[in-house]
Design a protein around this motif. Structure first.
Motif, PDB file in Angstrom:
ATOM      1  N   ARG A  93       0.926   5.543  -0.505  1.00 59.32           N
ATOM      2  CA  ARG A  93      -0.387   4.902  -0.409  1.00 59.32           C
ATOM      3  C   ARG A  93      -0.433   3.933   0.760  1.00 59.32           C
ATOM      4  NH1 ARG A  93      -1.586   1.620  -4.277  1.00 59.32           N
ATOM      5  NH2 ARG A  93       0.305   1.741  -5.538  1.00 59.32           N
ATOM      6  N   ALA A  94       0.630   3.153   0.945  1.00 58.82           N
ATOM      7  CA  ALA A  94       0.664   2.214   2.068  1.00 58.82           C
ATOM      8  C   ALA A  94       0.539   2.950   3.394  1.00 58.82           C
ATOM      9  CB  ALA A  94       1.961   1.402   2.031  1.00 58.82           C
ATOM     10  N   ARG A  95       1.221   4.100   3.516  1.00 58.71           N
ATOM     11  CA  ARG A  95       1.157   4.881   4.759  1.00 58.71           C
ATOM     12  C   ARG A  95      -0.250   5.403   5.008  1.00 58.71           C
ATOM     13  NH1 ARG A  95       5.105   7.911   3.645  1.00 58.71           N
ATOM     14  NH2 ARG A  95       6.595   6.450   4.587  1.00 58.71           N
ATOM     15  N   ALA A  96      -0.898   5.886   3.962  1.00 61.41           N
ATOM     16  CA  ALA A  96      -2.261   6.400   4.104  1.00 61.41           C
ATOM     17  C   ALA A  96      -3.239   5.281   4.455  1.00 61.41           C
ATOM     18  CB  ALA A  96      -2.699   7.103   2.821  1.00 61.41           C
ATOM     19  N   LEU A  97      -3.092   4.130   3.815  1.00 62.58           N
ATOM     20  CA  LEU A  97      -3.989   3.016   4.083  1.00 62.58           C
ATOM     21  C   LEU A  97      -3.791   2.488   5.495  1.00 62.58           C
ATOM     22  CD1 LEU A  97      -3.754   1.050   0.691  1.00 62.58           C
ATOM     23  CD2 LEU A  97      -5.356   2.843   1.339  1.00 62.58           C
ATOM     24  N   ARG A  98      -2.559   2.407   5.945  1.00 66.18           N
ATOM     25  CA  ARG A  98      -2.287   1.950   7.316  1.00 66.18           C
ATOM     26  C   ARG A  98      -2.975   2.869   8.323  1.00 66.18           C
ATOM     27  NH1 ARG A  98       1.647  -1.685   9.544  1.00 66.18           N
ATOM     28  NH2 ARG A  98       1.361  -1.665  11.799  1.00 66.18           N
ATOM     29  N   GLY A  99      -2.990   4.161   8.019  1.00 62.89           N
ATOM     30  CA  GLY A  99      -3.657   5.113   8.894  1.00 62.89           C
ATOM     31  C   GLY A  99      -5.161   4.952   8.944  1.00 62.89           C
ATOM     32  N   GLY A 100      -5.738   4.242   7.953  1.00 58.13           N
ATOM     33  CA  GLY A 100      -7.177   4.013   7.941  1.00 58.13           C
ATOM     34  C   GLY A 100      -7.635   2.926   8.884  1.00 58.13           C
ATOM     35  N   GLY A 101      -6.683   2.170   9.452  1.00 62.78           N
ATOM     36  CA  GLY A 101      -7.032   1.188  10.469  1.00 62.78           C
ATOM     37  C   GLY A 101      -7.274  -0.220   9.975  1.00 62.78           C
ATOM     38  N   GLY A 102      -7.154  -0.468   8.671  1.00 64.07           N
ATOM     39  CA  GLY A 102      -7.414  -1.799   8.140  1.00 64.07           C
ATOM     40  C   GLY A 102      -6.187  -2.693   8.170  1.00 64.07           C
ATOM     41  N   PHE A 103      -6.326  -3.857   7.556  1.00 61.04           N
ATOM     42  CA  PHE A 103      -5.236  -4.810   7.396  1.00 61.04           C
ATOM     43  C   PHE A 103      -4.663  -4.585   6.004  1.00 61.04           C
ATOM     44  CE2 PHE A 103      -3.902  -9.282   6.247  1.00 61.04           C
ATOM     45  CZ  PHE A 103      -2.838  -9.356   7.138  1.00 61.04           C
ATOM     46  N   ILE A 104      -3.367  -4.256   5.919  1.00 61.09           N
ATOM     47  CA  ILE A 104      -2.758  -3.726   4.699  1.00 61.09           C
ATOM     48  C   ILE A 104      -1.782  -4.755   4.120  1.00 61.09           C
ATOM     49  CG2 ILE A 104      -1.531  -1.775   3.690  1.00 61.09           C
ATOM     50  CD1 ILE A 104      -4.266  -1.156   5.084  1.00 61.09           C
ATOM     51  N   VAL A 105      -2.050  -5.168   2.868  1.00 68.37           N
ATOM     52  CA  VAL A 105      -1.290  -6.258   2.248  1.00 68.37           C
ATOM     53  C   VAL A 105      -0.790  -5.824   0.871  1.00 68.37           C
ATOM     54  CG1 VAL A 105      -1.320  -8.688   1.566  1.00 68.37           C
ATOM     55  CG2 VAL A 105      -2.884  -7.880   3.369  1.00 68.37           C
ATOM     56  N   ALA A 106       0.512  -5.984   0.629  1.00 65.39           N
ATOM     57  CA  ALA A 106       1.064  -5.763  -0.711  1.00 65.39           C
ATOM     58  C   ALA A 106       0.687  -6.942  -1.601  1.00 65.39           C
ATOM     59  CB  ALA A 106       2.578  -5.627  -0.639  1.00 65.39           C
ATOM     60  N   CYS A 107       0.116  -6.646  -2.773  1.00 61.86           N
ATOM     61  CA  CYS A 107      -0.410  -7.698  -3.655  1.00 61.86           C
ATOM     62  C   CYS A 107       0.624  -8.204  -4.655  1.00 61.86           C
ATOM     63  CB  CYS A 107      -1.597  -7.160  -4.458  1.00 61.86           C
ATOM     64  SG  CYS A 107      -3.004  -6.664  -3.480  1.00 61.86           S
TER      65      CYS A 107
ATOM     66  N   ALA B 125       7.659  -1.167   3.663  1.00 59.83           N
ATOM     67  CA  ALA B 125       7.550  -2.289   4.598  1.00 59.83           C
ATOM     68  C   ALA B 125       7.073  -1.867   5.985  1.00 59.83           C
ATOM     69  CB  ALA B 125       8.888  -3.014   4.697  1.00 59.83           C
ATOM     70  N   ALA B 126       7.468  -0.681   6.436  1.00 57.68           N
ATOM     71  CA  ALA B 126       7.091  -0.246   7.779  1.00 57.68           C
ATOM     72  C   ALA B 126       5.598   0.002   7.906  1.00 57.68           C
ATOM     73  CB  ALA B 126       7.864   1.024   8.151  1.00 57.68           C
ATOM     74  N   ASP B 127       4.911   0.224   6.797  1.00 53.74           N
ATOM     75  CA  ASP B 127       3.481   0.528   6.836  1.00 53.74           C
ATOM     76  C   ASP B 127       2.610  -0.626   6.339  1.00 53.74           C
ATOM     77  OD1 ASP B 127       3.480   3.339   7.762  1.00 53.74           O
ATOM     78  OD2 ASP B 127       4.680   3.638   5.952  1.00 53.74           O
ATOM     79  N   LEU B 128       3.218  -1.715   5.930  1.00 56.95           N
ATOM     80  CA  LEU B 128       2.465  -2.891   5.509  1.00 56.95           C
ATOM     81  C   LEU B 128       2.309  -3.854   6.678  1.00 56.95           C
ATOM     82  CD1 LEU B 128       4.356  -3.600   2.157  1.00 56.95           C
ATOM     83  CD2 LEU B 128       2.002  -2.722   2.349  1.00 56.95           C
ATOM     84  N   HIS B 129       1.159  -4.507   6.752  1.00 51.70           N
ATOM     85  CA  HIS B 129       1.032  -5.615   7.695  1.00 51.70           C
ATOM     86  C   HIS B 129       1.564  -6.904   7.084  1.00 51.70           C
ATOM     87  CE1 HIS B 129      -2.267  -3.093   9.569  1.00 51.70           C
ATOM     88  NE2 HIS B 129      -1.560  -3.453  10.611  1.00 51.70           N
ATOM     89  N   ALA B 130       1.386  -7.070   5.774  1.00 51.25           N
ATOM     90  CA  ALA B 130       1.678  -8.362   5.153  1.00 51.25           C
ATOM     91  C   ALA B 130       2.020  -8.199   3.683  1.00 51.25           C
ATOM     92  CB  ALA B 130       0.478  -9.298   5.297  1.00 51.25           C
ATOM     93  N   VAL B 131       2.555  -9.271   3.127  1.00 51.91           N
ATOM     94  CA  VAL B 131       2.814  -9.366   1.688  1.00 51.91           C
ATOM     95  C   VAL B 131       2.147 -10.647   1.191  1.00 51.91           C
ATOM     96  CG1 VAL B 131       5.033 -10.528   2.059  1.00 51.91           C
ATOM     97  CG2 VAL B 131       4.589  -9.361  -0.108  1.00 51.91           C
ATOM     98  N   GLU B 132       1.609 -10.595  -0.008  1.00 50.26           N
ATOM     99  CA  GLU B 132       0.953 -11.755  -0.600  1.00 50.26           C
ATOM    100  C   GLU B 132       2.028 -12.718  -1.095  1.00 50.26           C
ATOM    101  OE1 GLU B 132      -3.342 -11.423  -2.610  1.00 50.26           O
ATOM    102  OE2 GLU B 132      -1.718 -10.987  -4.013  1.00 50.26           O
ATOM    103  N   ILE B 133       2.222 -13.822  -0.375  1.00 51.60           N
ATOM    104  CA  ILE B 133       3.261 -14.778  -0.753  1.00 51.60           C
ATOM    105  C   ILE B 133       2.743 -15.811  -1.745  1.00 51.60           C
ATOM    106  CG2 ILE B 133       4.641 -14.469   1.321  1.00 51.60           C
ATOM    107  CD1 ILE B 133       3.321 -16.969   2.486  1.00 51.60           C
ATOM    108  N   PHE B 134       1.421 -15.868  -1.910  1.00 49.27           N
ATOM    109  CA  PHE B 134       0.830 -16.724  -2.943  1.00 49.27           C
ATOM    110  C   PHE B 134      -0.419 -16.052  -3.468  1.00 49.27           C
ATOM    111  CE2 PHE B 134      -2.247 -19.816  -4.432  1.00 49.27           C
ATOM    112  CZ  PHE B 134      -1.498 -20.576  -5.316  1.00 49.27           C
ATOM    113  N   ASN B 135      -0.537 -15.988  -4.799  1.00 49.06           N
ATOM    114  CA  ASN B 135      -1.708 -15.438  -5.462  1.00 49.06           C
ATOM    115  C   ASN B 135      -2.132 -16.446  -6.529  1.00 49.06           C
ATOM    116  OD1 ASN B 135      -3.073 -13.927  -7.758  1.00 49.06           O
ATOM    117  ND2 ASN B 135      -2.982 -12.283  -6.257  1.00 49.06           N
TER     118      ASN B 135
END
Length: 294
Positions: free
Chosen positions: A103-117, A134-144
Motif C-alpha cells: 500500500r505504501a508503494r502504491a500511495l507513493r506512486g500517487g504523488g502525495g505526501f505519505i505518512v505511516a500513522c 520505509a523506502a516508500d514512506l515520506h514520514a512517520v507520525e512521531i506524535f498522535n
C-alpha cells in the motif's frame, strides 16, 4: 570539515501551522464548515482532510474550501489496519493488496505526501510494517494526539524514528491531532511548514511539496524560528518558550545541548544524520533530520 549535510530548511522565518490528520466523519460528525473555522481561530493556516479510504473529489474540495477559513488539503487515511496518510490527492491510490508495504508503494506512486500513522496503536507489528515500507514512506507520525489521550506510549515513537534513521532510512517526523470530533479537541500536535517569505499566495500544492522536501518541523507546543547551516556551523533559533535546544544523533545519542533559545554547534563529522529538539518541560518541537550528503 570535508563532509556536507543536507539542510531541508531555508533562511525564511515564515512558517504555516497545520494538521495533517483530520476527519469529517467517524466517532461523531463535524463538517469542514465547522471544524475549519475552529482550527483557524486557534491560529492554524491549513488542515488536510484524511477520511478513511476516501478522498474529496474536486467538487467536494472546492465546496469545503469555500467554507474552511484556511487552506484545505485533500487526502485520505488508507487501510483497515496499519493506516497510512496519503496527503495531497483527490483520488485514493489503488494498492494491489492490503499489505502495509504494498500500500505504501502504491500511495507513493500517487504523488502525495505519505505518512505511516500512529505506530503505538500496533505495538506487535507496527514497527516491522514501517521498516518494510520505509523506502516508500515520506514520514512517520512521531506524535498522535488522539493516541496519547487514549494512553499510547507516544514518546516511544521517537526511539523508533531514531532506530529507523540509524538503519539508513530517510524519514521525516510528523505530529498530528488525529482529529475526530467526538474524541479529541484540537491543538495537541501540529506541523509548521516553511514557505518563502515573498510568496503572497500559498497553495495546498506548495505545502505538499514542502512537506515532501522536509521543510517543516513537528511540535506539541514549541517553535523554531530558523535552522541554518553555514560554513560548518549549525545555528538554531527557537521561540520564546523554548528552554533547551539539543542536537540528537544516531541511536538517539545526545551530541550537544544548550539552555535558552539559541544554539551554535560546530558540525561533527562521520554522522549519518543529526536532528534538533527543542524542549520546555514535557513540550517538544522536533526538526527534521539533516542527512549526510556523502
Amino acid at each position: 570539515m570535508s563532509e556536507e549535510y543536507l539542510n531541508p530548511y531555508s533562511s525564511s522565518t515564515r512558517w504555516l501551522r497545520g494538521n495533517l490528520h483530520h476527519h469529517t466523519c467517524c466517532s461523531g460528525f463535524m463538517d469542514i464548515s465547522e471544524s475549519g473555522p475552529m482550527f483557524a481561530r486557534l491560529g492554524y493556516d491549513f488542515i488536510a482532510v484524511s477520511d478513511h479510504n476516501m478522498a474529496p473529489d474536486q467538487e467536494q474540495w472546492r465546496r469545503w474550501q469555500d467554507q474552511a477559513g484556511l487552506i484545505l488539503i485533500p487526502g485520505e487515511e488508507n487501510g483497515t489496519s496499519g493506516h497510512i496518510l496519503e496527503i495531497g490527492t483527490h483520488v485514493v491510490s489503488a494498492p494491489p493488496d492490503d499489505s502495509f508495504a504494498e500500500r505504501a508503494r502504491a500511495l507513493r506512486g500517487g504523488g502525495g505526501f505519505i505518512v505511516a500513522c500512529h505506530p503505538q496503536e500496533y505495538p506487535v507489528d507496527g514497527a516491522d510494517n514501517i521498516r518494510a515500507a520505509a523506502a516508500d514512506l515520506h514520514a512517520v507520525e512521531i506524535f498522535n494526539g488522539l493516541r496519547e489521550a487514549s494512553g499510547c506510549d507516544e514518546p516511544a515513537n521517537i526511539a523508533l524514528w531514531d532506530e529507523l534513521l540509524t538503519a539508513g532510512n530517510r524519514l521525516w517526523g510528523a505530529a498530528n491531532d488525529d482529529f475526530h470530533f467526538a474524541l479529541i479537541s484540537p491543538g495537541h500536535g501540529w506541523n509548521c511548514v516553511q514557505v518563502p517569505e515573498a510568496d503572497e499566495t500559498v497553495t495546498w500544492e506548495t505545502i505538499v511539496r514542502q512537506l515532501q522536501a522536509g521543510a517543516f518541523y513537528a511540535s506539541t507546543h514549541l517553535r523554531f524560528e530558523q535552522i541554518l547551516l553555514e560554513d560548518g556551523m549549525l545555528s538554531v533559533t527557537g521561540g520564546h518558550r523554548v528552554r533547551e535546544l539539543l542536537v540528537i544523533g544516531p541511536g538517539g545519542e545526545l551530541l550537544h545541548e544548550t539552555a535558552g533559545q539559541t544554539l551554535e554547534w560546530p558540525l561533527q563529522s562521520g554522522l549519518p544524520y543529526f536532528r534538533v529538539e527543542a524542549r520546555a518541560g514535557i513540550k517538544r518541537a522536533w526538526s527534521q533530520p539533516l542527512f549526510n550528503a556523502t
